[in-house]
Scaffold this motif. Structure first.
Motif, PDB file in Angstrom:
ATOM      1  N   GLU A  44       1.023  -1.304  -0.285  1.00  0.00           N
ATOM      2  CA  GLU A  44       0.141  -0.038  -0.300  1.00  0.00           C
ATOM      3  C   GLU A  44       0.945   1.593   0.234  1.00  0.00           C
ATOM      4  O   GLU A  44       2.015   1.329   0.723  1.00  0.00           O
ATOM      5  CB  GLU A  44      -0.917  -0.046   1.265  1.00  0.00           C
ATOM      6  CG  GLU A  44      -1.987  -1.167   1.430  1.00  0.00           C
ATOM      7  CD  GLU A  44      -3.199  -0.590   0.422  1.00  0.00           C
ATOM      8  OE1 GLU A  44      -2.883   0.963  -0.818  1.00  0.00           O
ATOM      9  OE2 GLU A  44      -3.565  -1.750   0.365  1.00  0.00           O
ATOM     10  N   MET A  45      -0.016   1.857  -0.356  1.00  0.00           N
ATOM     11  CA  MET A  45       1.489   3.430  -1.088  1.00  0.00           C
ATOM     12  C   MET A  45       0.680   4.479  -0.145  1.00  0.00           C
ATOM     13  O   MET A  45      -1.085   4.515  -0.625  1.00  0.00           O
ATOM     14  CB  MET A  45       1.641   4.133  -2.338  1.00  0.00           C
ATOM     15  CG  MET A  45       2.543   2.553  -2.469  1.00  0.00           C
ATOM     16  SD  MET A  45       2.520   2.839  -4.404  1.00  0.00           S
ATOM     17  CE  MET A  45       3.292   4.812  -4.820  1.00  0.00           C
ATOM     18  N   ILE A  46       0.904   6.294   0.499  1.00  0.00           N
ATOM     19  CA  ILE A  46      -0.269   6.833   0.711  1.00  0.00           C
ATOM     20  C   ILE A  46      -0.406   7.299  -0.800  1.00  0.00           C
ATOM     21  O   ILE A  46       0.234   7.666  -1.569  1.00  0.00           O
ATOM     22  CB  ILE A  46       0.983   7.820   1.615  1.00  0.00           C
ATOM     23  CG1 ILE A  46       1.869   8.236   1.272  1.00  0.00           C
ATOM     24  CG2 ILE A  46       1.203   7.112   2.692  1.00  0.00           C
ATOM     25  CD1 ILE A  46       1.892   9.413   1.803  1.00  0.00           C
ATOM     26  N   ARG A  47      -1.418   8.483  -0.631  1.00  0.00           N
ATOM     27  CA  ARG A  47      -2.262   8.955  -1.960  1.00  0.00           C
ATOM     28  C   ARG A  47      -1.032   9.733  -2.573  1.00  0.00           C
ATOM     29  O   ARG A  47      -1.148   9.976  -4.247  1.00  0.00           O
ATOM     30  CB  ARG A  47      -3.540   9.659  -1.326  1.00  0.00           C
ATOM     31  CG  ARG A  47      -3.636  10.685  -3.324  1.00  0.00           C
ATOM     32  CD  ARG A  47      -5.220  11.054  -2.234  1.00  0.00           C
ATOM     33  NE  ARG A  47      -5.222  12.071  -1.238  1.00  0.00           N
ATOM     34  CZ  ARG A  47      -4.779  13.410  -0.853  1.00  0.00           C
ATOM     35  NH1 ARG A  47      -3.971  13.874  -2.544  1.00  0.00           N
ATOM     36  NH2 ARG A  47      -4.161  14.231  -0.550  1.00  0.00           N
ATOM     37  N   GLU A  48      -0.563  11.036  -1.466  1.00  0.00           N
ATOM     38  CA  GLU A  48       0.630  11.888  -2.554  1.00  0.00           C
ATOM     39  C   GLU A  48       1.631  10.931  -3.071  1.00  0.00           C
ATOM     40  O   GLU A  48       2.475  11.622  -4.417  1.00  0.00           O
ATOM     41  CB  GLU A  48       1.189  12.464  -1.316  1.00  0.00           C
ATOM     42  CG  GLU A  48       0.309  13.032  -0.273  1.00  0.00           C
ATOM     43  CD  GLU A  48      -0.402  12.860   0.215  1.00  0.00           C
ATOM     44  OE1 GLU A  48      -2.015  13.781   0.930  1.00  0.00           O
ATOM     45  OE2 GLU A  48      -0.919  11.723   0.628  1.00  0.00           O
ATOM     46  N   GLU A  49       2.027  10.450  -2.832  1.00  0.00           N
ATOM     47  CA  GLU A  49       3.540   9.268  -2.860  1.00  0.00           C
ATOM     48  C   GLU A  49       2.875   8.519  -4.689  1.00  0.00           C
ATOM     49  O   GLU A  49       3.421   8.325  -5.596  1.00  0.00           O
ATOM     50  CB  GLU A  49       3.940   8.371  -2.183  1.00  0.00           C
ATOM     51  CG  GLU A  49       4.692   6.909  -3.187  1.00  0.00           C
ATOM     52  CD  GLU A  49       5.789   6.076  -1.975  1.00  0.00           C
ATOM     53  OE1 GLU A  49       6.354   5.639  -2.416  1.00  0.00           O
ATOM     54  OE2 GLU A  49       5.036   6.143  -1.263  1.00  0.00           O
ATOM     55  N   LEU A  50       1.798   7.820  -3.902  1.00  0.00           N
ATOM     56  CA  LEU A  50       0.810   6.966  -5.538  1.00  0.00           C
ATOM     57  C   LEU A  50       1.142   8.350  -6.752  1.00  0.00           C
ATOM     58  O   LEU A  50       1.182   7.891  -8.280  1.00  0.00           O
ATOM     59  CB  LEU A  50      -0.536   6.067  -4.748  1.00  0.00           C
ATOM     60  CG  LEU A  50      -1.050   5.668  -6.174  1.00  0.00           C
ATOM     61  CD1 LEU A  50      -0.474   4.851  -6.990  1.00  0.00           C
ATOM     62  CD2 LEU A  50      -2.746   5.230  -5.431  1.00  0.00           C
ATOM     63  N   HIS A  51       0.019   9.325  -6.073  1.00  0.00           N
ATOM     64  CA  HIS A  51      -0.329  10.500  -7.599  1.00  0.00           C
ATOM     65  C   HIS A  51       0.994  10.795  -8.093  1.00  0.00           C
ATOM     66  O   HIS A  51       0.886  11.075  -8.806  1.00  0.00           O
ATOM     67  CB  HIS A  51      -1.348  11.524  -6.820  1.00  0.00           C
ATOM     68  CG  HIS A  51      -2.368  10.690  -6.661  1.00  0.00           C
ATOM     69  ND1 HIS A  51      -3.457  11.659  -6.917  1.00  0.00           N
ATOM     70  CD2 HIS A  51      -3.129   9.460  -6.761  1.00  0.00           C
ATOM     71  CE1 HIS A  51      -4.664  10.865  -5.994  1.00  0.00           C
ATOM     72  NE2 HIS A  51      -4.691   9.608  -6.276  1.00  0.00           N
ATOM     73  N   GLN A  52       2.231  11.087  -7.186  1.00  0.00           N
ATOM     74  CA  GLN A  52       3.296  11.487  -8.031  1.00  0.00           C
ATOM     75  C   GLN A  52       3.965  10.458  -9.174  1.00  0.00           C
ATOM     76  O   GLN A  52       4.666  10.542 -10.297  1.00  0.00           O
ATOM     77  CB  GLN A  52       4.695  11.679  -6.277  1.00  0.00           C
ATOM     78  CG  GLN A  52       5.786  12.427  -7.402  1.00  0.00           C
ATOM     79  CD  GLN A  52       6.386  12.526  -5.433  1.00  0.00           C
ATOM     80  OE1 GLN A  52       6.454  11.919  -4.825  1.00  0.00           O
ATOM     81  NE2 GLN A  52       7.483  13.798  -5.910  1.00  0.00           N
TER      82      GLN A  52
END
Length: 328
Positions: free
Chosen positions: A213-221
């Motif tokens: 799982e990744m936090i949203r900010e990292e995923l979207h980046q």
């Protein structure tokens, strides 16, 4: 109490109209949905005193794992089921009139993104295609058909074919929507990188145990870099609902006029919280009229003054309190 019709629900255009309709739907479902009625009685709530939206009780979403939540005696037209790992009890949403779902997602897409016929719709949803009963697949399949575009379609693990289609769309400068489950989008950009600034990349969430799982900010980046876009869009929906909220960036979601988010206190499920405070997400989905329109989810989030909201995570099982009535 009679239920409001589709024309009424999908023409809501004010806070007052929403609240009046929500109270009407509540009274209808309190009478006609046996499980919801038992839940209300278990809370010892006097229906006559439910005069504002804030006083409406929300049914814990776990009930869809153990009971048939229906407010209609009509035959079941389609049953949507949630995904889950082996041995996990999944939710079932029995829909007696699938046109409510179709009208809901068609109207919402048009509201947020304009006419579906303007788009080529590409779907990278492998985990959903590999099972039956996905409400997301039902929606995306309909949007693909509604786009009336021979280039629209599903992609399983044929990433090279998807890459070639994206290049074709970019060269033709055609409006394109790529909707994908999170792990599928990440798998794709590990093999292919594309710079397509005009592409709408919409992630539907979910690693499904395939990735960390990744936090949203990292995923979207990571996704922005891989697809060459400035923002990542998101869809917030679930098996138990018939409406979706959309984010056009930064994880801030907006609801269609017949849907609303209310935040509840994590320690007292009956108490609601004001804007900006983190708590459990309650959803009012007036399109879900033949089931239950008032659902207490296992998501954590907060709302903002303009009606938008943010999803911040999930409850741990140990954090769920006051939601075990009737669950057996």
């Amino acid at each position: 109490m009679t239920m409001p019709g589709k024309q009424h629900v999908f023409s809501i255009n004010s806070k007052e109209q929403f609240e009046q309709t929500a109270l009407q739907v509540f009274k209808y479902q309190a009478q006609n949905c046996a499980i919801y009625r038992q839940f209300i009685e278990g809370l010892k709530i006097d229906l006559a005193k439910v005069t504002t939206v804030e006083k409406i009780p929300f049914l814990p979403i776990e009930f869809f794992k153990s009971h048939a939540i229906v407010s209609s005696n009509d035959p079941i037209e389609v049953t949507f089921t949630s995904s889950g790992t082996t041995g996990m009890i999944t939710s079932s949403h029995h829909v007696t009139d699938k046109t409510w779902y179709e009208d809901s997602f068609r109207n919402a897409f048009s509201l947020f993104y304009s006419d579906i016929k303007d788009y080529t719709v590409l779907a990278l949803l492998p985990s959903y295609l590999e099972r039956e009963g996905s409400s997301l697949i039902y929606m995306v399949d309909d949007l693909i058909k509604q786009s009336d575009n021979p280039d629209s379609g599903f992609f399983l693990y044929n990433h090279d074919e998807l890459y070639q289609q994206l290049i074709k769309q970019q060269e033709a400068q055609k409006p394109t929507l790529l909707i994908g489950v999170t792990f599928g989008l990440l798998d794709f950009i590990e093999q292919y990188n594309i710079h397509f600034p005009g592409l709408i990349v919409m992630e539907t969430g979910g690693m499904k145990g395939r990735r960390k799982e990744m936090i949203r900010e990292e995923l979207h980046q990571v996704l922005c870099k891989g697809f060459g876009v400035s923002t990542i869009h998101s869809e917030y929906g679930m098996t138990e609902l018939l409406s979706q909220a959309y984010s056009k960036g930064d994880g801030i979601f907006e609801c269609p006029p017949w849907m609303q988010i209310i935040i509840r206190d994590t320690n007292d499920p009956i108490t609601t919280l004001s804007n900006g405070k983190t708590g459990g997400i309650n959803v009012i989905d007036l399109a879900n009229i033949n089931s239950c329109s008032f659902i207490a989810t296992q998501d954590l989030g907060k709302t903002y003054a303009d009606g938008s909201f943010e999803v911040l995570g999930r409850f741990d099982q140990s954090d769920i309190r006051g939601c075990n009535l009737l669950i057996a």
